[in-house]
Enzyme design. Structure first.
Site, PDB file in Angstrom:
ATOM      1  N   ARG A 217       0.856  -1.194   0.000  1.00 32.39           N
ATOM      2  CA  ARG A 217       0.000   0.000   0.000  1.00 32.39           C
ATOM      3  C   ARG A 217       0.887   1.237   0.000  1.00 32.39           C
ATOM      4  O   ARG A 217       1.673   1.428   0.944  1.00 32.39           O
ATOM      5  CB  ARG A 217      -0.890   0.033   1.242  1.00 32.39           C
ATOM      6  CG  ARG A 217      -1.706  -1.230   1.479  1.00 32.39           C
ATOM      7  CD  ARG A 217      -3.083  -1.157   0.864  1.00 32.39           C
ATOM      8  NE  ARG A 217      -3.735  -2.459   0.849  1.00 32.39           N
ATOM      9  CZ  ARG A 217      -4.778  -2.788   1.599  1.00 32.39           C
ATOM     10  NH1 ARG A 217      -5.292  -1.907   2.427  1.00 32.39           N
ATOM     11  NH2 ARG A 217      -5.328  -3.980   1.487  1.00 32.39           N
ATOM     12  N   GLU A 219       0.425   4.082   0.896  1.00 30.28           N
ATOM     13  CA  GLU A 219      -0.217   5.094   1.735  1.00 30.28           C
ATOM     14  C   GLU A 219       0.848   5.993   2.359  1.00 30.28           C
ATOM     15  O   GLU A 219       1.910   5.518   2.725  1.00 30.28           O
ATOM     16  CB  GLU A 219      -1.010   4.401   2.858  1.00 30.28           C
ATOM     17  CG  GLU A 219      -2.240   3.684   2.339  1.00 30.28           C
ATOM     18  CD  GLU A 219      -2.725   2.581   3.277  1.00 30.28           C
ATOM     19  OE1 GLU A 219      -1.953   2.187   4.172  1.00 30.28           O
ATOM     20  OE2 GLU A 219      -3.857   2.125   3.077  1.00 30.28           O
ATOM     21  N   ARG A 225       0.181   2.032  13.140  1.00 32.22           N
ATOM     22  CA  ARG A 225      -0.610   0.894  12.650  1.00 32.22           C
ATOM     23  C   ARG A 225      -0.403   0.616  11.161  1.00 32.22           C
ATOM     24  O   ARG A 225      -0.889  -0.373  10.649  1.00 32.22           O
ATOM     25  CB  ARG A 225      -2.110   1.150  12.885  1.00 32.22           C
ATOM     26  CG  ARG A 225      -2.537   1.027  14.330  1.00 32.22           C
ATOM     27  CD  ARG A 225      -3.954   1.490  14.538  1.00 32.22           C
ATOM     28  NE  ARG A 225      -4.102   2.883  14.164  1.00 32.22           N
ATOM     29  CZ  ARG A 225      -4.846   3.327  13.161  1.00 32.22           C
ATOM     30  NH1 ARG A 225      -5.535   2.504  12.426  1.00 32.22           N
ATOM     31  NH2 ARG A 225      -4.913   4.617  12.884  1.00 32.22           N
ATOM     32  N   HIS A 226       0.268   1.529  10.456  1.00 32.98           N
ATOM     33  CA  HIS A 226       0.371   1.390   9.001  1.00 32.98           C
ATOM     34  C   HIS A 226       1.764   1.014   8.533  1.00 32.98           C
ATOM     35  O   HIS A 226       2.751   1.617   8.959  1.00 32.98           O
ATOM     36  CB  HIS A 226      -0.036   2.692   8.312  1.00 32.98           C
ATOM     37  CG  HIS A 226      -1.517   2.927   8.366  1.00 32.98           C
ATOM     38  ND1 HIS A 226      -2.103   3.658   9.361  1.00 32.98           N
ATOM     39  CD2 HIS A 226      -2.518   2.501   7.562  1.00 32.98           C
ATOM     40  CE1 HIS A 226      -3.408   3.680   9.166  1.00 32.98           C
ATOM     41  NE2 HIS A 226      -3.692   2.986   8.092  1.00 32.98           N
ATOM     42  N   GLU A 358      -8.781  -1.884  14.088  1.00 35.00           N
ATOM     43  CA  GLU A 358      -9.354  -2.772  13.073  1.00 35.00           C
ATOM     44  C   GLU A 358      -8.276  -3.750  12.630  1.00 35.00           C
ATOM     45  O   GLU A 358      -7.167  -3.351  12.308  1.00 35.00           O
ATOM     46  CB  GLU A 358      -9.821  -1.924  11.887  1.00 35.00           C
ATOM     47  CG  GLU A 358     -10.267  -2.742  10.694  1.00 35.00           C
ATOM     48  CD  GLU A 358      -9.781  -2.167   9.370  1.00 35.00           C
ATOM     49  OE1 GLU A 358      -9.995  -0.965   9.112  1.00 35.00           O
ATOM     50  OE2 GLU A 358      -9.171  -2.928   8.599  1.00 35.00           O
ATOM     51  N   SER A 361     -11.036  -6.790   7.454  1.00 33.44           N
ATOM     52  CA  SER A 361     -12.258  -6.396   6.733  1.00 33.44           C
ATOM     53  C   SER A 361     -12.715  -7.595   5.941  1.00 33.44           C
ATOM     54  O   SER A 361     -11.882  -8.352   5.436  1.00 33.44           O
ATOM     55  CB  SER A 361     -12.006  -5.288   5.719  1.00 33.44           C
ATOM     56  OG  SER A 361     -11.479  -4.180   6.327  1.00 33.44           O
ATOM     57  N   ARG A 409      -0.923  -6.662  12.481  1.00 30.72           N
ATOM     58  CA  ARG A 409      -1.849  -6.086  13.484  1.00 30.72           C
ATOM     59  C   ARG A 409      -2.333  -7.170  14.443  1.00 30.72           C
ATOM     60  O   ARG A 409      -2.574  -6.896  15.619  1.00 30.72           O
ATOM     61  CB  ARG A 409      -3.028  -5.413  12.782  1.00 30.72           C
ATOM     62  CG  ARG A 409      -2.592  -4.137  12.096  1.00 30.72           C
ATOM     63  CD  ARG A 409      -3.763  -3.225  11.843  1.00 30.72           C
ATOM     64  NE  ARG A 409      -3.390  -2.177  10.916  1.00 30.72           N
ATOM     65  CZ  ARG A 409      -4.264  -1.431  10.264  1.00 30.72           C
ATOM     66  NH1 ARG A 409      -5.563  -1.621  10.443  1.00 30.72           N
ATOM     67  NH2 ARG A 409      -3.843  -0.497   9.447  1.00 30.72           N
TER      68      ARG A 409
HETATM   69  P1  AMO Z   1      -8.376  -3.909   4.070  1.00 32.92           P
HETATM   70  O1  AMO Z   1      -7.835  -2.908   3.134  1.00 32.92           O
HETATM   71  O2  AMO Z   1      -9.267  -3.413   5.170  1.00 32.92           O
HETATM   72  O3  AMO Z   1      -9.235  -5.010   3.282  1.00 32.92           O
HETATM   73  O4  AMO Z   1      -7.175  -4.723   4.705  1.00 32.92           O
HETATM   74  C1  AMO Z   1      -7.414  -5.860   5.505  1.00 32.92           C
HETATM   75  C2  AMO Z   1      -6.528  -5.854   6.740  1.00 32.92           C
HETATM   76  O5  AMO Z   1      -5.170  -5.758   6.354  1.00 32.92           O
HETATM   77  C3  AMO Z   1      -4.442  -5.000   7.311  1.00 32.92           C
HETATM   78  N1  AMO Z   1      -3.886  -3.807   6.686  1.00 32.92           N
HETATM   79  C4  AMO Z   1      -2.732  -3.241   7.046  1.00 32.92           C
HETATM   80  N2  AMO Z   1      -1.806  -3.573   7.961  1.00 32.92           N
HETATM   81  C5  AMO Z   1      -0.707  -2.791   8.085  1.00 32.92           C
HETATM   82  N3  AMO Z   1      -0.487  -1.693   7.323  1.00 32.92           N
HETATM   83  C6  AMO Z   1      -1.382  -1.314   6.373  1.00 32.92           C
HETATM   84  N4  AMO Z   1      -1.139  -0.234   5.627  1.00 32.92           N
HETATM   85  C7  AMO Z   1      -2.564  -2.098   6.209  1.00 32.92           C
HETATM   86  N5  AMO Z   1      -3.628  -2.029   5.391  1.00 32.92           N
HETATM   87  C8  AMO Z   1      -4.424  -3.058   5.699  1.00 32.92           C
HETATM   88  C9  AMO Z   1      -5.417  -4.617   8.398  1.00 32.92           C
HETATM   89  C10 AMO Z   1      -6.729  -4.683   7.666  1.00 32.92           C
HETATM   90  O6  AMO Z   1      -7.802  -4.904   8.557  1.00 32.92           O
HETATM   91  N6  AMO Z   1      -9.568  -6.958   0.248  1.00 32.92           N
HETATM   92  C11 AMO Z   1      -9.938  -6.550   1.590  1.00 32.92           C
HETATM   93  C12 AMO Z   1     -10.192  -7.747   2.486  1.00 32.92           C
HETATM   94  C13 AMO Z   1     -11.402  -8.563   2.085  1.00 32.92           C
HETATM   95  O7  AMO Z   1     -12.499  -7.991   2.009  1.00 32.92           O
HETATM   96  O8  AMO Z   1     -11.249  -9.796   1.862  1.00 32.92           O
HETATM   97  C14 AMO Z   1      -8.838  -5.682   2.171  1.00 32.92           C
HETATM   98  O9  AMO Z   1      -7.717  -5.692   1.741  1.00 32.92           O
HETATM   99  O10 AMO Z   1      -5.339  -5.590   9.426  1.00 32.92           O
END
Ligand code: AMO
Length: 435
Positions: A217, A219, A225-226, A358, A361, A409
């Site tokens: 990502r 981001e 958390r990211h 969180e 998802s 996480r």
């Molecule tokens: P989402 O984008 O919410 O959903 O990501 C799912 C889980 O992945 C982890 N996560 C991260 N952990 C660390 N750093 C990040 N930047 C980061 N982004 C996400 C979190 C998050 O809850 N395709 C959907 C899932 C689905 O519906 O099957 C998805 O990617 O724990």
């Protein structure tokens, strides 16, 4: 390397039954205390430390070699096990032979046993040393056991392990957070999630798939958390709704915690933690209920808005441990989340939360091709660039559901760490690309 190194035993395996016997131990020289005629050396391996007690009068040469080593040098020692109440573990080894396998340079980039606190950045820069510290290493041993627990649940429930491409042509989770890569004459991206591929596999008859792999990502977030690269634990299951997927998730987390408790008592001890196996089912709260709860605590958030930290904190005050937030507004969930048939502004989606955090998802997905095209358009996306994905929905696609769970996480929760960077060996974040 001496032939006798093959007989090596871990420090944790030494006990009174070996008293009077010759053993081979190997590891890092953690501490040397030279009292002139006698020296105590703490040798560390993956299971702890063993004391080597060297007497000058027994073997001057060996004594000198051992006491002049730099700390953290790697050695193998063959010697006699002897009970000694004052030694850690009640045993010591009287060295007879020494093999210096790799002398360490001095000074060290950071200390291993020094009590002084070390900044996270220093630790991450010298990660290979940091991971010699029991507390830092414990996180990754716990991570390994937690993943084993999750995998074993997948296997028990009939999931097939798959691996999908990480170099892709389209975004899945929103177009802005993509890392571009040059793919010969094309522009490609690092995948944000296996989402589109795991869904396409539902058209094949595999029925239930899981993948544990990297997700990227781009981001700009710089939070605790990211990460810009994380490990995503994904499932997709056919002929299931969101409840079915939530059931698998809670059983996986229960299995993870059980494994950690069974396999890692020493590591939990090193972190000063006791874990409890969470009971099932996890509570389910609707998004609407969360909005009401937040509003009742004076937080100004309207139905339809995402739940920011202040709102999830307010909700977390009313819950303990893991809980689900269900029925999110369709408009703020991705295009693939299935709207409720009788109330399309709410979707069959859920997040798994722990406190205000969180960690997953998921949703039942849209499997009807026309509705899927409509949902892409509603979210301002071009169905044309999803053609490879949409094709899989036109020739027999069962209803299906799934989720993505962030490994780091999850490990943060299991190990009580405050920063996600502690839960990944070599974190990739806004400022960190090396090591
Ligand atoms: P989402 O984008 O919410 O959903 O990501 C799912 C889980 O992945 C982890 N996560 C991260 N952990 C660390 N750093 C990040 N930047 C980061 N982004 C996400 C979190 C998050 O809850 N395709 C959907 C899932 C689905 O519906 O099957 C998805 O990617 O724990």
């Amino acid at each position: 390397m001496q032939d006798w190194l093959r007989e090596r035993v871990y420090s944790g395996r030494l006990d009174e039954r070996l008293a009077g016997k010759d053993v081979v131990v190997a590891g890092w020289v953690q501490e040397i205390r030279n009292l002139g005629g006698i020296a105590f050396i703490q040798l560390r391996d993956r299971e702890g430390t063993v004391q080597l007690t060297a007497l000058k009068r027994e073997n001057r040469e060996l004594f000198k070699a051992l006491t002049t080593l730099n700390r953290e040098s790697v050695v193998a020692v063959r010697g006699l096990v002897q009970p000694n109440k004052e030694a850690p573990g009640g045993l010591e080894v009287l060295p007879g032979e020494l093999d210096v396998l790799s002398p360490a340079a001095a000074p060290l980039p950071m200390g291993v046993v020094d009590k002084v606190g070390v900044e996270l950045d220093t630790r991450l820069n010298a990660r290979f040393i940091d991971l010699r510290r029991p507390g830092s290493a414990a996180v990754f041993r716990i991570r390994s056991s937690a993943l084993r627990g999750i995998r074993s649940q997948f296997e028990q429930e009939g999931f097939v392990e798959v691996h999908t491409p990480k170099i892709v042509a389209t975004a899945t989770e929103g177009g802005t957070a993509l890392f571009p890569v040059q793919y010969f004459e094309h522009r490609a991206f690092l995948n944000q999630s296996p989402q589109l591929f795991k869904q396409m596999l539902m058209a094949t008859g595999f029925d239930r798939v899981y993948e544990i792999g990297p997700a990227f990502r781009a981001e700009l977030h710089d939070t605790v958390r990211h990460l810009n690269e994380f490990t995503s634990i994904d499932i997709e299951m056919a002929f299931s709704d969101e409840e079915g997927a939530m059931g698998v998730l809670e059983r996986c987390l229960q299995s993870a915690v059980k494994r950690v408790i069974e396999e890692r008592p020493r590591e939990l001890g090193a972190l000063g933690l006791t874990l409890e196996v969470p009971s099932l089912p996890f509570p389910r709260l609707t998004y609407t209920k969360c909005i009401e709860l937040a509003n009742s605590k004076g937080i100004d958030v309207e139905w339809g808005a995402d739940l920011e930290m202040d709102a999830t904190k307010a909700v977390a005050e009313e819950t303990e441990g893991f809980y689900f937030i269900t029925r999110w507004p369709t408009a703020i969930k991705p295009f693939y989340a299935h709207p409720f048939e009788d109330k399309p502004r709410e979707s069959r989606s859920f997040d798994l939360m722990f406190g205000e955090k969180e960690i997953t998802s998921g949703a039942q997905r849209v499997h009807e091709p026309d509705l899927l095209v409509q949902r892409l358009r509603d979210q301002g996306l071009d169905p044309g660039s999803f053609d490879f994905y949409l094709q899989a929905f036109r020739f027999g696609m069962p209803p299906h559901a799934g989720w993505g769970l962030g490994a780091e996480r999850t490990v943060m929760i299991l190990t009580g760490r405050d920063n996600v960077r502690d839960c990944v060996l070599f974190p990739r974040d806004r400022r960190r690309l090396s090591p």
